[in-house]
Design a protein around this motif. Sequence first.
Motif, mmCIF file in Angstrom:
data_model
loop_
_atom_site.group_PDB
_atom_site.id
_atom_site.type_symbol
_atom_site.label_atom_id
_atom_site.label_comp_id
_atom_site.label_asym_id
_atom_site.label_seq_id
_atom_site.Cartn_x
_atom_site.Cartn_y
_atom_site.Cartn_z
ATOM 1 N N ALA A 375 10.648 -85.047 27.440
ATOM 2 C CA ALA A 375 11.088 -86.084 28.388
ATOM 3 C C ALA A 375 11.262 -85.476 29.764
ATOM 4 C CB ALA A 375 12.401 -86.720 27.933
ATOM 5 N N ASN A 393 8.644 -90.955 29.868
ATOM 6 C CA ASN A 393 9.772 -91.249 28.982
ATOM 7 C C ASN A 393 9.567 -92.494 28.143
ATOM 8 O OD1 ASN A 393 10.864 -89.033 30.198
ATOM 9 N ND2 ASN A 393 12.538 -90.095 31.220
ATOM 10 N N SER A 416 17.798 -89.253 22.713
ATOM 11 C CA SER A 416 18.165 -90.061 23.873
ATOM 12 C C SER A 416 19.393 -89.463 24.556
ATOM 13 C CB SER A 416 18.421 -91.509 23.455
ATOM 14 O OG SER A 416 18.564 -92.338 24.597
ATOM 15 N N LYS A 431 15.049 -94.037 29.487
ATOM 16 C CA LYS A 431 15.441 -93.669 28.131
ATOM 17 C C LYS A 431 15.976 -94.869 27.364
ATOM 18 C CE LYS A 431 15.406 -89.982 26.661
ATOM 19 N NZ LYS A 431 14.339 -89.265 25.918
#
Length: 648
Positions: A375, A393, A416, A431
Motif C-alpha cells: 500500500a 490502495n 488496513s 483504505k
Amino acid sequence: MRRAFGWLLGWGAHQGRPVVILVLDSIAITLAFLAAVLAGVEGALSEPTQRAALLVLPVLVVCRLIAIVAARLHCWSFTMSGFSEALRLALAMLAGSVGCIAASSLVVPGGQPRSVWALELFFTTTLLAGLRFGPRVAFSWWRDRVRSRTAARTIIVGFGGAAEMLARDIGRTWDSPYSVVGFVDQYSHPLGMRLAGKPFLGQIKDLPALIERHGVAMVLLAIPQLPAKRVRELLGTCHRVRARFKIIPSSFLEVDRRISASMLHDLSPADLLARDEIAFDEQQLRELVRGRSALVTGAGGSIGSEVCRQLARYGVSKLVMVDLNENELYLRSRELREQYPALELSAQVADIREQAPLLRLGRRFRPQYVVHAAAHKHVPLMEDAPEEAVKNNIFGTLYVANMARRCGAERFVLISTDKAVNPSSVMGVSKRVAEMVTRQLGRASPTKMTAVRFGNVLGSAGSVVPLFRQQIARGGPVTVTDPECTRYFMTIPEAVGLVLLAGLGDYGELCVLEMGEPIRIADLAKHFITMSGHVPDEEIRIVYTGLRTGEKLHEELLTEQEEHTVEVRNRIRVARAALPPQEFSARLSELRYLADMGDRQGVLRTLHLLVPTYQVAEGTAALAAEGAAAPRNVVAEAAAEPALTLAP
C-alpha cells in the motif's frame, strides 16, 4: 596488575593448585593451633603443655586436611566462590574439630582445654576463609577502583533477584561499561541496606536527585514486568537529568533466570506502550499455518516482511514474496532463505496495479492464503497524488483479491488502518474503500476475505520512531505536529500476530484490535529525548509544526455504524461491517477512469460519494483545482471502459 590477578584467579585447571592450597592450609592450621594454645594458657607455656601440643598438632592437621579434601575445598575457584562455598567451609571446619577432639584424646589423655579448641576453630576458619576469599575481595576492590574511573556511573532500578543477578554479573565482568553505585526501588527499604555489596539509595521518586548527587550517567531497569505506565512515569520524573536508560526485556526475566548485563538493551518504544503487549497463542498460529502455502504482497516492507517471517516461523510449506521494490525484496528473501533453508520460497517482482501479471502469479503458485500488505501509506504524499493512492490502495486491493478468488485461495487478508475511520486524508479514504472492496468480494466468493484494522506501528519504515531517532542523533530539533496530537500504537509483531490470527482464523469481515489508550506524540518525543540522555527543550528542542494536510488530531478505530463489536479472543474484536453504497461497482469504474485521466477533482468528489464522512482537506482541494481537467460527461466516458467485476 590485571594480568597478575588474572593469572592468580584463573589458575583453576592447573594440576598443582590443589597441592599448593593444601600446603598453605597446613601452614594456616599450624599457626592457628599454636596461637590458640598460647591464648588458652595466656602465654604461660609449660613443658607438659608444649609436649601435648606437639603430639596433638599432627593429628589436628591430618583431621583438618581430611575434612578439606572430603568437602573438595582444595579444588577452589577464586572467582566463582560464594555463599554455598562459605557454608561448605564452615561445615568442614566443624567436622574437622569433632574428628580431631576424638582422635587427640587417644594420643594425649585429657586432650587440650576446651578454650583451646574453641579458639583454634575460630582462628583456623578465619585463616582458611581469608586464604580463599581474600584474593577475590582484593581483586574486586581493585577492579571497582579502576572501573569507577573509566565506566559509566550506574544506578540499578530494582532491589530483588533480577537486580542482584545483574549487579553481580557487572561486578564479575572486567570490561563492563557500568560502575554500579547503588540501587533504587519502587518500595521503601532501610537506607544503607546492601545488595550484592552495593547500598540501597532510595525510592524511584528520589532518582533525579540521586542521579545528580552521584554523577550517574546510566540507569538500568531490572524490575520484572515493570508496567509501561511506571516506565513513562519514571522517564517523566527524570526528564531534567542527563542519564541514559536501559532495560532487561521481560522475555528474559520469564525464560532465563540467569540475568546478565548482555541482556540489557536501550529502552524501546514498546516499553512505553499504554498497555501490555499481547501474547498470541503460538500453537493456534502454528495449526493455522503449518503445511500451507501463502502469498504476501508488500513483502519487502516492514509489515509484509514480518508477515513472511512469522509464516516461515510457524511452518508454512511454500511462501511467495511479492513486491515492486526489488532491492528490499532481495534482502528480505535472502534473510529468510538463510534462516529457513527447508522453506520453499519464491521472490517475485510484480506491480499490484497490473491485473494480468497478478493473475499469472496466482495461477502459477496457487496459494491457499493471500496476505495483502502492499500500500501507499504516507499521508502527505498521497494528498499530493490522490490518483496514485486510488490506483494502488483501492484497485491494487481489488486486483489482488480477485487474484486470490480466481486462483482458488482459501483466505484473503487485507491490512488496513485506523485512518480509514471517518477519514480526513486521501490515504485513509482509499483504505476505507479498499475495506469495502474486500467485504463486497468476500460476500460473493468462496474465498474468505477479512480486513484487519489497527493503528500506527512502532518502528516501521517512515514512521515517527525512526524519525525521532534520526533527529535526536543529529542534535535536534525533534518535530511534532501538535502538542495534543495522539495516536494508537502497537509493535510490528503484535500487528502481524493480529493479522494472522484474525485473518486466518475466520472471525469475520472486519477485525479490530483493542489497543488501549492512545499516546500523546509530544510525550513520546520527550521520553525518547530523555532515554537518549538529553534534556528535552534544553539540549534538544521540540518544535511544533502544525497538522499536515489530511492529518487528524486524534485517530479512531470504529465508525458509528461499527460501534457494536464482539470480542472473540485476546482483545481482537469483530466489527459490524457497514454495507457498501448502492451502485458500488459503477462508482469504482468511474473512479478508475478519473484516476487514469489524472482528474484529481473528480477523484476526490467520487471518493466523497463512496465515503460520505470523508471531508476533503482544503490544501488537497486547492491542489486538485489547479490541475483540474476540462468538464466532460464522466459517467458516460467511464461506461465505455471495461467494467470492474465484483462478482465471481
